[in-house]
Scaffold this motif. Sequence first.
Motif, PDB file in Angstrom:
ATOM      1  N   ALA A 110       0.823  -1.215   0.000  1.00 47.43           N
ATOM      2  CA  ALA A 110       0.000   0.000   0.000  1.00 47.43           C
ATOM      3  C   ALA A 110       0.853   1.260   0.000  1.00 47.43           C
ATOM      4  N   ARG A 111       2.049   1.184   0.580  1.00 45.74           N
ATOM      5  CA  ARG A 111       2.919   2.368   0.620  1.00 45.74           C
ATOM      6  C   ARG A 111       3.381   2.776  -0.774  1.00 45.74           C
ATOM      7  N   LEU A 112       3.303   1.870  -1.733  1.00 46.78           N
ATOM      8  CA  LEU A 112       3.720   2.185  -3.100  1.00 46.78           C
ATOM      9  C   LEU A 112       2.751   3.141  -3.788  1.00 46.78           C
ATOM     10  N   ALA A 140       5.651   8.513  -5.314  1.00 49.23           N
ATOM     11  CA  ALA A 140       6.877   8.185  -4.601  1.00 49.23           C
ATOM     12  C   ALA A 140       7.595   7.006  -5.258  1.00 49.23           C
ATOM     13  N   GLU A 141       6.825   6.069  -5.819  1.00 47.45           N
ATOM     14  CA  GLU A 141       7.379   4.904  -6.495  1.00 47.45           C
ATOM     15  C   GLU A 141       7.594   5.220  -7.973  1.00 47.45           C
ATOM     16  N   SER A 142       8.770   4.926  -8.485  1.00 46.60           N
ATOM     17  CA  SER A 142       9.101   5.274  -9.868  1.00 46.60           C
ATOM     18  C   SER A 142       8.577   4.268 -10.890  1.00 46.60           C
ATOM     19  N   PRO A 144       5.711   2.461 -12.593  1.00 43.41           N
ATOM     20  CA  PRO A 144       4.253   2.621 -12.672  1.00 43.41           C
ATOM     21  C   PRO A 144       3.478   1.357 -12.328  1.00 43.41           C
ATOM     22  N   LEU A 145       4.008   0.191 -12.667  1.00 45.07           N
ATOM     23  CA  LEU A 145       3.282  -1.035 -12.354  1.00 45.07           C
ATOM     24  C   LEU A 145       3.257  -1.311 -10.861  1.00 45.07           C
ATOM     25  N   MET A 146       4.307  -0.886 -10.166  1.00 45.51           N
ATOM     26  CA  MET A 146       4.313  -1.035  -8.721  1.00 45.51           C
ATOM     27  C   MET A 146       3.369  -0.034  -8.059  1.00 45.51           C
ATOM     28  N   VAL A 147       3.198   1.119  -8.694  1.00 52.22           N
ATOM     29  CA  VAL A 147       2.184   2.065  -8.220  1.00 52.22           C
ATOM     30  C   VAL A 147       0.802   1.416  -8.288  1.00 52.22           C
ATOM     31  N   LEU A 148       0.554   0.696  -9.382  1.00 52.84           N
ATOM     32  CA  LEU A 148      -0.734   0.027  -9.541  1.00 52.84           C
ATOM     33  C   LEU A 148      -0.891  -1.108  -8.527  1.00 52.84           C
TER      34      LEU A 148
END
Length: 209
Positions: A110-112, A140-142, A144-148
């Motif tokens: 969730a922090r991503l 904060a996360e570079s 994009p898939l980890m943001v998702l």
Amino acid sequence: MAKTESGERPRPPLSGEPLALDLVNTTFIQGGLRGSLVDALAVPADLDLWLEEHAQALPPEPARPAAGPATASHLEEFRRLREALRELSRACVAEEPYGEQPVAVVNRAARLAVSWPEIGDGAAGGTAAGSADGPVVRWAESDPLMVLLGAVAVSGVELLAGPGRHGVRACAAPGCILYFVKSHRRREWCTPGCGNRVRVARHHRQRRS
């Protein structure tokens, strides 16, 4: 069925639940009580397809199209989150305390999803004309898939730690492993198909008795 790099693959029979449950439901039983387990996230291309199907529910990450296809590492992270969300969903339905390990997995993911607004380059000087398009969202996360991934985890936090958790149900049909949010008082099944299967089996038992 949709065609991916893995060939013709069945799609999850249930969608439109909160993102977290839609991810959990990418493993399902095809063929009823004596059916076989299907994983709709078997290869990275399956993850790309799932993200595409859920684009409207995910944050409008502008870098997503330029990020390239999902990798084996991305798939592993989504499957790890799926396993944690499934365990928490099971515990929620059973009214058991949440385990430390799945909670840690979901919270870490969730922090991503952390983001904040900034004034974009077009608004230099802070003029009204320059800021007409509104703020620019930074993550904060570079990756994009980890943001998702983070967005899906946030969906799980909001559902399983909020009042909506009281509506989480496991499908009552034998052999089904899907979860849903009870949308009306009489809903017992994930899909009408499961309900029909149970009623047919009940009818056959009654005829034999």
